[in-house]
Design an enzyme around this catalytic site. Sequence first.
Site, PDB file in Angstrom:
ATOM      1  N   CYS A 103      29.741 -14.382  21.626  1.00  7.13           N
ATOM      2  CA  CYS A 103      28.775 -13.843  22.587  1.00  7.13           C
ATOM      3  C   CYS A 103      27.617 -14.825  22.794  1.00  7.13           C
ATOM      4  CB  CYS A 103      28.259 -12.507  22.063  1.00  7.13           C
ATOM      5  SG  CYS A 103      27.096 -11.751  23.171  1.00  7.13           S
ATOM      6  N   CYS A 200      27.940  -6.908  18.669  1.00  4.56           N
ATOM      7  CA  CYS A 200      27.185  -7.428  19.802  1.00  4.56           C
ATOM      8  C   CYS A 200      27.473  -6.621  21.074  1.00  4.56           C
ATOM      9  CB  CYS A 200      27.655  -8.870  19.980  1.00  4.56           C
ATOM     10  SG  CYS A 200      26.782  -9.844  21.148  1.00  4.56           S
TER      11      CYS A 200
END
Length: 374
Positions: A103, A200
């Site tokens: 991410c 995330c």
Amino acid sequence: MADNSKTRVVVGMSGGVDSSVTALLLKEQGYDVIGIFMKNWDDTDENGVCTATEDYKDVAKVADQIGIPYYSVNFEKEYWDRVFEYFLAEYRLGRTPNPDVMCNKEIKFKAFLDYAMQLGADYVATGHYAQVETDENGVVHMLRGIDNNKDQTYFLSQLSQAQLAKTMFPLGGMEKSEVRAIAERAGLATAKKKDSTGVCFIGEKNFKEFLSNYLPAKKGNMVTEDGEIKGQHDGLMYYTIGQRQGLGIGGGGKTQEPWFVIGKDLTTNTLYVGQGFHHEKLYATHLEASEVHFTVDTPMPKEFDCTAKFRYRQADIPVHVSLSEDGTKATVTFKEPARAVTPGQAVVFYDGMECLGGGLIDRAYQDEKELQYV
């Protein structure tokens, strides 16, 4: 004092206290600050996070309090294509991925960085606990955050020179308690908001339930090394090497000790379990990693000693690294056997305070024998 007013910094604001204080500090230092909220997950999904709307409201409140413009940008497609598909593919292979590393590499410091540059940014800033320092040759080095407990260089280990050169980490030289204190003194709306945990952008929902929406789970046997069936597992993807919780089997056996996951066999859909935290099958002498990347562009020697960690918040251990000819693969040998080295996770290299980079763990070995697929 330097005139920072001509330097535009776009801050990734999540609605949490860290990114709020990041924006506040930069504003106080005179920068031209813009706040951006990234929407990376479709929270209309019945199992999706329902907090994105609340988080954006918090961003709006804080931005108004400190007097900066703010916008929301949608990266759902990029997140799905570049992070979530990878995440599912790793689980299909029986591995335990670390989506935060991907991410940061693909969303926060690629899609978001590109977007910020379109807004005329000179830099982006985030609330990560890490530091960047530029040496006399213009090379940017990434250093650990001084708060040992919060240092996030592990998750930032795939960032490149180009990304780091455009990044500011205002919290890197601070302890978390100082950050909270600043937020409280300034009366920021997020001062008392608790830190988010969980994957995330997927938040804190029931992970098992979440994963089962995307991957079919196949039950199978939980077996000891001697072939004794101890029970049923719910699907190999739900278990990670060294895990104790959620097995549903008590002590007993030869030693009365708790049971731990010591291996998976995808071909037979078998979960292997063994007794004792220090079960011998949990200890690796070396690992093989791919996607090896270093934060500086200067070529690394093919063989070097450093320290490494292969999970977040783990103490570093001394290692010897041997790189492949093209430098993208590595064999990492531990000075002492290491417990629960998990394929799919990141291995990250350090030299003192500096994070050198890292790679993704493909296989773990005990001497010549490959572990985890017993």
